[in-house]
Design an enzyme around this catalytic site. Sequence first.
Site, short mmCIF file in Angstrom:
data_model
loop_
_atom_site.label_atom_id
_atom_site.label_comp_id
_atom_site.label_asym_id
_atom_site.label_seq_id
_atom_site.Cartn_x
_atom_site.Cartn_y
_atom_site.Cartn_z
N HIS A 113 45.75 40.73 34.86
CA HIS A 113 44.42 40.16 35.10
C HIS A 113 43.30 41.08 34.60
CE1 HIS A 113 41.80 37.26 36.99
NE2 HIS A 113 41.17 38.22 37.64
N ALA B 205 33.11 39.00 37.10
CA ALA B 205 32.79 39.26 35.70
C ALA B 205 32.98 38.04 34.81
CB ALA B 205 33.62 40.43 35.18
#
Length: 171
Positions: free
Chosen positions: A90, A58
């Site tokens: 994260h 992403a």
Amino acid sequence: MEIGQYQPNLEGDGLRIGIVQSRFNEPVCNGLADACVEELERLGVTGEDVLLVSVPGALEIPLALQKLAESGQFDALIALGAVIRGETYHFELVSNESGAGITRIGLDFNLPIANAVLTTENDEQAVARMTEKGRDAARVAVEMANLTMALDQLGDDEDEEEDEDDEEERA
């Protein structure tokens, strides 16, 4: 009072669409892509007018979107990905940074980008949402491409009127 109103236009014929798909969480991302491409076809976008590129994850989506936007070849772009919460911070980083990057590219290039990067708590939520989110991304891209072209014409009409006024003043 009667006001002008633009009606949503989901006619995809002739629109050029670029898709950037993350490969991380691949089964979900493939499901997003399959549903998206199927819906684009249903809306009248032809396969020859669609380019799909894949990136590792992403966080790489915004750069690929930027390169597609720079090409000037697309009426809209679509971002497809899946960020699934793990046990670390994260998840927040990837979700926030990819979303901000996608938005920035759209605004910087005045180009609609349908953001279908899923952010879910677990795999089950991602699988449950992938088909409808993929379809929705296709609809958003087509509708926003048509809307931005219509709004661009508003500016063109005003420019033509100003040019005509300038010519009359010189005469």
